[in-house]
Design an enzyme around this catalytic site. Structure first.
Site: not given
Length: 135
Positions: A91, A93, A97, A99
């Site tokens: 990961q 960041v 999140h 994609h």
């Protein structure tokens, strides 16, 4: 905290596909395919395991809206939804999140791409997604 995604949400400085109080979607700085979009909770949560169920529900609902829109607005043949949860998963960041990546039969990459898509989309794919996701 120095979270790049929190800074983007707070500053409003991303290329937005959708913005909301619970979940938001925007174009990454280095998209791997035309229309590649990141969907994040609008507040900071490190990963799936840190995110309250009601926030995760709204975030995944936005993932679905973006993916559906990719098939209709960008005429994608399919969509990959990718998530890495935690540092052991690569990961990049530490903010949850997803994609959301449109796929075409002739795009030139495998399920987890290592390069950039060869597929061309007419016009601005992020603007098309933003318009279609909005309504």
């Amino acid at each position: 905290m120095n979270c790049v995604f929190c800074a983007l949400v707070e500053a409003g400085s991303a290329r937005w596909v959708a913005r909301g109080p619970v979940a938001s979607a925007f174009a990454p700085l280095a998209p791997i395919a035309p229309g590649h979009t990141l969907v994040v909770p609008s507040s900071h949560f490190a990963d799936l395991f840190d995110t309250p169920p009601e926030v995760l529900t709204e975030t995944v609902a936005l993932v679905r809206r973006v993916a559906d829109t990719m098939r209709s607005a960008l005429r994608a043949d399919g969509v990959n939804v990718l998530n890495a949860g935690g540092p052991g998963s690569e990961q990049s960041v530490p903010h949850l999140h997803f994609h959301v990546i449109p796929r075409w039969h002739d795009d030139g990459f495998s399920t987890w791409p290592t390069g950039r898509s060869q597929h061309q989309v007419q016009g601005d794919p992020i603007a098309r997604l933003a318009s279609a996701v909005a309504g």
